[in-house]
Design a protein around this motif. Structure first.
Motif, PDB file in Angstrom:
ATOM      1  N   CYS A 129       0.835  -1.213   0.000  1.00 51.69           N
ATOM      2  CA  CYS A 129       0.000   0.000   0.000  1.00 51.69           C
ATOM      3  C   CYS A 129       0.863   1.252   0.000  1.00 51.69           C
ATOM      4  CB  CYS A 129      -0.929   0.002   1.213  1.00 51.69           C
ATOM      5  SG  CYS A 129      -2.284  -1.179   1.145  1.00 51.69           S
ATOM      6  N   PHE A 130       1.911   1.244   0.793  1.00 52.84           N
ATOM      7  CA  PHE A 130       2.844   2.362   0.869  1.00 52.84           C
ATOM      8  C   PHE A 130       3.457   2.663  -0.496  1.00 52.84           C
ATOM      9  CE2 PHE A 130       7.309   3.701   1.631  1.00 52.84           C
ATOM     10  CZ  PHE A 130       7.092   4.872   2.343  1.00 52.84           C
ATOM     11  N   ASN A 131       3.809   1.614  -1.219  1.00 50.05           N
ATOM     12  CA  ASN A 131       4.503   1.796  -2.494  1.00 50.05           C
ATOM     13  C   ASN A 131       3.601   2.295  -3.615  1.00 50.05           C
ATOM     14  OD1 ASN A 131       7.085   1.122  -1.620  1.00 50.05           O
ATOM     15  ND2 ASN A 131       6.765  -1.062  -1.950  1.00 50.05           N
ATOM     16  N   VAL A 300      11.841  -1.811 -10.513  1.00 50.19           N
ATOM     17  CA  VAL A 300      11.016  -2.499  -9.518  1.00 50.19           C
ATOM     18  C   VAL A 300       9.951  -1.551  -8.982  1.00 50.19           C
ATOM     19  CG1 VAL A 300      11.024  -3.673  -7.289  1.00 50.19           C
ATOM     20  CG2 VAL A 300      12.906  -4.048  -8.900  1.00 50.19           C
ATOM     21  N   LEU A 301      10.384  -0.359  -8.605  1.00 49.87           N
ATOM     22  CA  LEU A 301       9.481   0.682  -8.109  1.00 49.87           C
ATOM     23  C   LEU A 301       9.913   2.010  -8.718  1.00 49.87           C
ATOM     24  CD1 LEU A 301       9.461  -0.292  -4.318  1.00 49.87           C
ATOM     25  CD2 LEU A 301       7.553  -0.590  -5.910  1.00 49.87           C
ATOM     26  N   PRO A 302       8.968   2.822  -9.206  1.00 53.52           N
ATOM     27  CA  PRO A 302       9.372   4.106  -9.786  1.00 53.52           C
ATOM     28  C   PRO A 302      10.066   5.010  -8.775  1.00 53.52           C
ATOM     29  CG  PRO A 302       6.973   3.945  -9.573  1.00 53.52           C
ATOM     30  CD  PRO A 302       7.519   2.580  -9.323  1.00 53.52           C
ATOM     31  N   PHE A 303       9.656   4.927  -7.516  1.00 54.09           N
ATOM     32  CA  PHE A 303      10.271   5.756  -6.482  1.00 54.09           C
ATOM     33  C   PHE A 303      11.764   5.492  -6.374  1.00 54.09           C
ATOM     34  CE2 PHE A 303      11.238   6.625  -1.949  1.00 54.09           C
ATOM     35  CZ  PHE A 303      10.885   7.966  -1.914  1.00 54.09           C
ATOM     36  N   PRO A 336       0.009  -3.637 -15.128  1.00 54.73           N
ATOM     37  CA  PRO A 336      -1.187  -2.778 -15.073  1.00 54.73           C
ATOM     38  C   PRO A 336      -1.397  -2.081 -13.738  1.00 54.73           C
ATOM     39  CG  PRO A 336      -1.684  -4.826 -16.216  1.00 54.73           C
ATOM     40  CD  PRO A 336      -0.293  -4.969 -15.680  1.00 54.73           C
ATOM     41  N   SER A 337      -1.033  -2.735 -12.633  1.00 55.64           N
ATOM     42  CA  SER A 337      -1.249  -2.144 -11.309  1.00 55.64           C
ATOM     43  C   SER A 337      -0.479  -0.849 -11.107  1.00 55.64           C
ATOM     44  CB  SER A 337      -0.845  -3.139 -10.212  1.00 55.64           C
ATOM     45  OG  SER A 337      -1.697  -4.257 -10.185  1.00 55.64           O
ATOM     46  N   THR A 338       0.651  -0.718 -11.788  1.00 50.34           N
ATOM     47  CA  THR A 338       1.507   0.456 -11.558  1.00 50.34           C
ATOM     48  C   THR A 338       1.785   1.259 -12.824  1.00 50.34           C
ATOM     49  OG1 THR A 338       3.471  -0.958 -11.821  1.00 50.34           O
ATOM     50  CG2 THR A 338       2.643  -0.627  -9.577  1.00 50.34           C
ATOM     51  N   ARG A 339       1.166   0.883 -13.939  1.00 55.35           N
ATOM     52  CA  ARG A 339       1.501   1.519 -15.212  1.00 55.35           C
ATOM     53  C   ARG A 339       1.241   3.024 -15.205  1.00 55.35           C
ATOM     54  NH1 ARG A 339      -1.094  -1.660 -19.744  1.00 55.35           N
ATOM     55  NH2 ARG A 339       0.455  -3.163 -19.002  1.00 55.35           N
ATOM     56  N   VAL A 376       2.266  11.174  -4.945  1.00 51.76           N
ATOM     57  CA  VAL A 376       1.935  10.141  -3.964  1.00 51.76           C
ATOM     58  C   VAL A 376       1.769   8.775  -4.622  1.00 51.76           C
ATOM     59  CG1 VAL A 376      -0.563  10.499  -4.084  1.00 51.76           C
ATOM     60  CG2 VAL A 376       0.457   9.611  -1.986  1.00 51.76           C
ATOM     61  N   GLU A 377       1.435   8.751  -5.908  1.00 52.64           N
ATOM     62  CA  GLU A 377       1.176   7.484  -6.598  1.00 52.64           C
ATOM     63  C   GLU A 377       2.422   6.618  -6.753  1.00 52.64           C
ATOM     64  OE1 GLU A 377      -1.013   8.040 -10.261  1.00 52.64           O
ATOM     65  OE2 GLU A 377      -2.096   9.736  -9.411  1.00 52.64           O
TER      66      GLU A 377
END
Length: 448
Positions: A129-131, A300-303, A336-339, A376-377
């Motif tokens: 959820c945080f990510n 892995v994560l955009p952040f 799709p979840s993070t696109r 935040v996304e």
């Protein structure tokens, strides 16, 4: 048999019970012993295999999913011997490895409702959820478990951070203090309370608190120990204690596990803040960049990618441009979840960060300006995402146009109002007021 939280476990080898408890207890307490479950990797028990896979996925590297897959396959092969709770956890780990974060979160939420004392599952659900910036989801998970697990201090720490990320500061502080009263060595609760004090501008109090509990930061995983010291450094920077902040970077933040993603981005974001506060960081960017250059294909994560890019760019490494192109190419084909986060936030932010690192104020304003409303996304905490806001503000000031300076004044003065103890902010505001030809508003802030 049961784990230490009272969850039934189906083990063929009773000797593996200790490994399971090391993972569960270590994971919720942010302790390095969670990795001890790997010593039981030869046990074909599906839950043990799923926990091993979890640790591999936490590497947050391009090969993490591949390294986790054999463990997931063994867990799935033995799932018929597992309980419904264990099978649900296995499904959640498999979804994570496939990049289906929405499904993973849904499974962890279901687990929290059906088995509220499965706090390892709950904490992992909070991580997901945080990510993706779902702060209410973090809180909902913790609150679902509280009636059944209020005796566990680490759950109150999880609730505290959920409250804080939802801007519920009073509840966050109360939950953190309850956790610490139950267990003084509760680093996640320390972390949550540090967030509260930073957000509320209680800088000297926050510094004293974090340093006062730092003697308990032993036996932790590298992220938790370096990140809590990272928070100490933020207080020092705002209080104008520059040399101490730089020493914390050198001695506590960078160098614990240099190959780990979270240690790397902690170093990047702290070096960025040190520079923005006017502190000379010497050759530290160059020393860090060699590790970041190995991250060009991670995604892995955009952040994470954004901070790798900024660190490479500040070091003057040509790989920064390559990472930008890789992000642009990956975004349309992200899971799709993070696109949407990759396409609509990470891509413009990456362009803005590269521009800022190269002294292109206009490019930084354009790219970061597009990304900030939806930042935040891509995950990260308020304090972590503040780096991007500081860089945007710095670009506004550097552009020196009347419109940009007017925008900078509005942003800065609100921050000064919220954090009157911050010498860093007052110095920046003074420079803006001088540029706006408003010398009567200059506070003449100086270092102590």
């Amino acid at each position: 048999m049961q784990d230490s939280l009272g969850n039934p476990i189906t083990l063929t080898d009773p000797a593996s019970q200790r490994a399971v408890n090391d993972f569960v207890e270590g994971f919720i307490a942010c302790e390095a012993r969670a990795a001890d479950v790997l010593s039981a990797a030869e046990d074909d028990n599906p839950l043990v295999q799923a926990y091993c896979a979890t640790l591999h996925l936490f590497a947050e590297s391009r090969d993490a999913a591949a390294n986790a897959r054999p463990f997931i396959e063994r867990a799935q092969a033995g799932a018929s011997r597992a309980s419904p709770r264990e099978r649900r956890y296995i499904e959640a780990i498999a979804a994570w490895a496939e990049g289906d974060i929405a499904r993973a979160i849904a499974l962890h939420q279901e687990q929290a409702r059906e088995h509220p004392r499965d706090l390892a599952s709950l904490k992992l659900g909070q991580y997901h959820c945080f990510n993706i910036g779902d702060c209410p989801g973090m809180l909902r998970l913790a609150l679902a478990a509280l009636p059944a697990a209020a005796d566990v201090p680490y759950l109150h720490g999880m609730a505290a951070f959920g409250y804080e990320q939802c801007h519920r500061m009073r509840e966050a502080e109360a939950s953190a203090r309850r956790a610490i009263a139950m267990e003084r060595k509760e680093p996640w609760a320390h972390h949550a309370l540090g967030h509260v004090m930073l957000t509320e501008g209680r800088l000297a109090e926050g510094l004293d608190f974090m340093r006062g509990v730092s003697d308990t930061w032993v036996g932790l995983n590298s992220f938790m120990v370096t990140h809590n010291w990272w928070h100490v450094a933020l207080f020092l920077i705002d209080l104008g204690r520059d040399a101490e902040a730089l020493a914390v970077y050198d001695e506590q933040v960078w160098g614990v596990v240099k190959d780990y993603s979270q240690d790397q981005i902690g170093a990047v974001s702290l070096l960025g803040r040190l520079e923005l506060a006017g502190i000379d960081v010497g050759e530290r960017w160059q020393a860090l960049a060699g590790y970041l250059a190995q991250r060009l294909d991670d995604h892995v994560l955009p952040f994470l990618d954004l901070q790798y890019l900024y660190g490479l760019a500040r070091a003057g490494r040509p790989e920064a441009e390559r990472l930008l192109r890789n992000i642009e190419a990956f975004a349309p084909q992200a899971p799709p979840s993070t696109r949407a986060a990759w396409q609509r936030v990470a891509v413009p932010a990456a362009r803005g960060l590269l521009a800022h690192a190269r002294g292109d104020a206009a490019g930084a304003i354009e790219g970061l300006g597009l990304a900030l409303p939806r930042l935040v996304e891509i995950g990260g905490s308020h304090a972590q995402r503040d780096l991007f806001e500081q860089l945007y503000l710095d670009a506004l000031i550097a552009s020196a146009t009347s419109a940009a300076l007017a925008s900078a004044q509005g942003l800065l003065q609100q921050q000064v109002n919220a954090q009157p103890e911050s010498l860093r902010l007052r110095r920046q505001a003074d420079a803006v007021y001088a540029a706006l030809r408003l010398p009567q508003l200059v506070s003449n802030a100086t270092n102590p």
